[in-house]
Scaffold this active site. Sequence first.
Site, PDB file in Angstrom:
ATOM      1  N   LYS A  35      10.738   1.939  -1.816  1.00  0.00           N
ATOM      2  CA  LYS A  35       9.842   1.059  -2.573  1.00  0.00           C
ATOM      3  C   LYS A  35       8.433   1.154  -1.981  1.00  0.00           C
ATOM      4  O   LYS A  35       8.239   1.707  -0.900  1.00  0.00           O
ATOM      5  CB  LYS A  35      10.367  -0.368  -2.550  1.00  0.00           C
ATOM      6  CG  LYS A  35      10.339  -1.046  -1.207  1.00  0.00           C
ATOM      7  CD  LYS A  35      11.158  -2.326  -1.252  1.00  0.00           C
ATOM      8  CE  LYS A  35      11.340  -2.921   0.119  1.00  0.00           C
ATOM      9  NZ  LYS A  35      10.489  -4.034   0.426  1.00  0.00           N
ATOM     10  N   ARG A 130      15.204 -16.263  -1.343  1.00  0.00           N
ATOM     11  CA  ARG A 130      14.202 -15.491  -2.055  1.00  0.00           C
ATOM     12  C   ARG A 130      14.849 -15.119  -3.393  1.00  0.00           C
ATOM     13  O   ARG A 130      14.687 -15.809  -4.362  1.00  0.00           O
ATOM     14  CB  ARG A 130      13.795 -14.289  -1.198  1.00  0.00           C
ATOM     15  CG  ARG A 130      12.358 -13.901  -1.347  1.00  0.00           C
ATOM     16  CD  ARG A 130      11.939 -12.842  -0.352  1.00  0.00           C
ATOM     17  NE  ARG A 130      12.818 -11.670  -0.303  1.00  0.00           N
ATOM     18  CZ  ARG A 130      12.564 -10.563   0.376  1.00  0.00           C
ATOM     19  NH1 ARG A 130      11.450 -10.464   1.086  1.00  0.00           N
ATOM     20  NH2 ARG A 130      13.390  -9.551   0.376  1.00  0.00           N
ATOM     21  N   TYR A 254     -20.457  -5.663  14.556  1.00  0.00           N
ATOM     22  CA  TYR A 254     -20.753  -6.930  13.878  1.00  0.00           C
ATOM     23  C   TYR A 254     -20.314  -8.118  14.714  1.00  0.00           C
ATOM     24  O   TYR A 254     -19.223  -8.111  15.294  1.00  0.00           O
ATOM     25  CB  TYR A 254     -20.022  -6.990  12.533  1.00  0.00           C
ATOM     26  CG  TYR A 254     -20.604  -6.068  11.495  1.00  0.00           C
ATOM     27  CD1 TYR A 254     -21.911  -6.231  11.039  1.00  0.00           C
ATOM     28  CD2 TYR A 254     -19.846  -5.039  10.956  1.00  0.00           C
ATOM     29  CE1 TYR A 254     -22.443  -5.380  10.080  1.00  0.00           C
ATOM     30  CE2 TYR A 254     -20.361  -4.186   9.997  1.00  0.00           C
ATOM     31  CZ  TYR A 254     -21.666  -4.365   9.568  1.00  0.00           C
ATOM     32  OH  TYR A 254     -22.185  -3.529   8.622  1.00  0.00           O
ATOM     33  N   MET A 302     -16.022  -1.595   8.040  1.00  0.00           N
ATOM     34  CA  MET A 302     -15.422  -0.986   6.844  1.00  0.00           C
ATOM     35  C   MET A 302     -15.076   0.486   7.060  1.00  0.00           C
ATOM     36  O   MET A 302     -14.013   0.958   6.664  1.00  0.00           O
ATOM     37  CB  MET A 302     -16.382  -1.133   5.653  1.00  0.00           C
ATOM     38  CG  MET A 302     -15.801  -0.599   4.362  1.00  0.00           C
ATOM     39  SD  MET A 302     -16.929  -0.681   2.973  1.00  0.00           S
ATOM     40  CE  MET A 302     -16.977  -2.404   2.630  1.00  0.00           C
TER      41      MET A 302
HETATM   42  C1  LIG Z   1      16.730  -5.934  -0.724  1.00  0.00           C
HETATM   43  C2  LIG Z   1      16.170  -5.078   0.365  1.00  0.00           C
HETATM   44  N1  LIG Z   1      16.968  -4.215   0.989  1.00  0.00           N
HETATM   45  C3  LIG Z   1      16.521  -3.423   1.989  1.00  0.00           C
HETATM   46  C4  LIG Z   1      15.213  -3.481   2.399  1.00  0.00           C
HETATM   47  C5  LIG Z   1      14.765  -2.602   3.537  1.00  0.00           C
HETATM   48  O1  LIG Z   1      14.349  -3.371   4.617  1.00  0.00           O
HETATM   49  P1  LIG Z   1      13.827  -2.725   5.963  1.00  0.00           P
HETATM   50  O2  LIG Z   1      12.585  -1.975   5.607  1.00  0.00           O
HETATM   51  O3  LIG Z   1      13.524  -3.882   6.846  1.00  0.00           O
HETATM   52  O4  LIG Z   1      14.908  -1.840   6.441  1.00  0.00           O
HETATM   53  C6  LIG Z   1      14.355  -4.372   1.779  1.00  0.00           C
HETATM   54  C7  LIG Z   1      12.968  -4.481   2.249  1.00  0.00           C
HETATM   55  O5  LIG Z   1      12.330  -5.490   2.247  1.00  0.00           O
HETATM   56  C8  LIG Z   1      14.834  -5.201   0.719  1.00  0.00           C
HETATM   57  O6  LIG Z   1      14.036  -6.066   0.106  1.00  0.00           O
END
Ligand SMILES: Cc1ncc(COP(=O)(O)O)c(C=O)c1O
Length: 362
Positions: A35, A130, A254, A302
């Site tokens: 992801k 969540r 800065y 920046m």
């Molecule tokens: C549902 C789910 N599974 C697995 C993962 C992988 O987590 P990690 O990167 O901590 O291994 C995530 C990441 O947030 C997640 O949301």
Amino acid sequence: MPRPIEALIHPDALTHNLARARECALGARVWAVVKANAYGHGIERVFDALRAADGFALLDLAEAERVRALGWRGPVLLLEGCFEPRDLELCSRLNLWHTVHRDAQIDWLAAHKTQQAHRVFLKLNSGMNRLGFTPDVFRAAWTRLNALPQVDEISLMTHFSDADGAGGVQAQVAAFERVVDGLPGERTLANSAALLRHAAATAADWVRPGIMVYGGAPDHPGHNAAHWQLRPTMTLRSQLIAVQQLNVGDTVGYGSTFVADRPLRIGVVACGYADGYPRHAASGTPVLVDGVRTQTVGRVSMDMITVDLTPVPRAAAGSDVTLWGRGPHGALLPIDEVAHAAGTVGYELMCALAARVPVHVA
Ligand SMILES: Cc1ncc(COP(=O)(O)O)c(C=O)c1O
């Protein structure tokens, strides 16, 4: 001449880290979590190195399309499931497995016209609060799903809030086991921290490592990447573009937050927060110059940061600077250390690599 900054992605390290995940997985199949554009690395850039995964887990439908466009025919799991009913059409067309974590997603499935029954992962909210059905309604959701002709196989899933810390996984594992007891279907529980720290307690059919695949220690600073035998998969490197000689009392950058208490040679690095370097990295954040460890002085701006050249007296404009990852001569600077100095986690730095930084596969 472009600015000298670039990011390098290391396929050998990705492959190694994935193999580490498999070693920890006690025979479970391994989703490589890709992801957020493979935690900022680029799905297309990591794909070949992660081909040994049993599946890819992600959450953007466009990213799922990209994984299929790369020719991957194996499992693809949408970790948050569908966001709207028409997403199911893509799931049918691309054979995506999807998480079901709320009632509306079941309603959409019930109304979905498809020839191909879907594989779904029913998510239990075992305490993280969540996503997922709470224990009291989980079985009702399972029963509803099980009655749908649109659903083929139902797998069972939860996610840990404290696998990286003192809270651990015990309470959530117990909640999961209590709720799914006797239900058929494959199980998936572990993220990286659970895999590394609680492999036996969270053993299941599938594991979902993310950060460890990218060489980050999920429990830094308790443990570092070397402790877990993980290798950095992303290097951010640049060069010195200027050198300044400071006298006692001179300030840098800065806000003049850094004041020299001795004569000091400093280097100006072509890297700033517009490249994804964290602005909150305080003076003292580690950095490598020509592979030698030193530290930042003054505020991150920046396009530039400033670094103490005391340990590298021969450094000059053009010298190599490693912001994180692999430096010259085998030197390493874990991204987790830089993140820690900025009050954040390696995950965020990887994901925040800015679009203006050219990325190359090493
Ligand atoms: C549902 C789910 N599974 C697995 C993962 C992988 O987590 P990690 O990167 O901590 O291994 C995530 C990441 O947030 C997640 O949301």
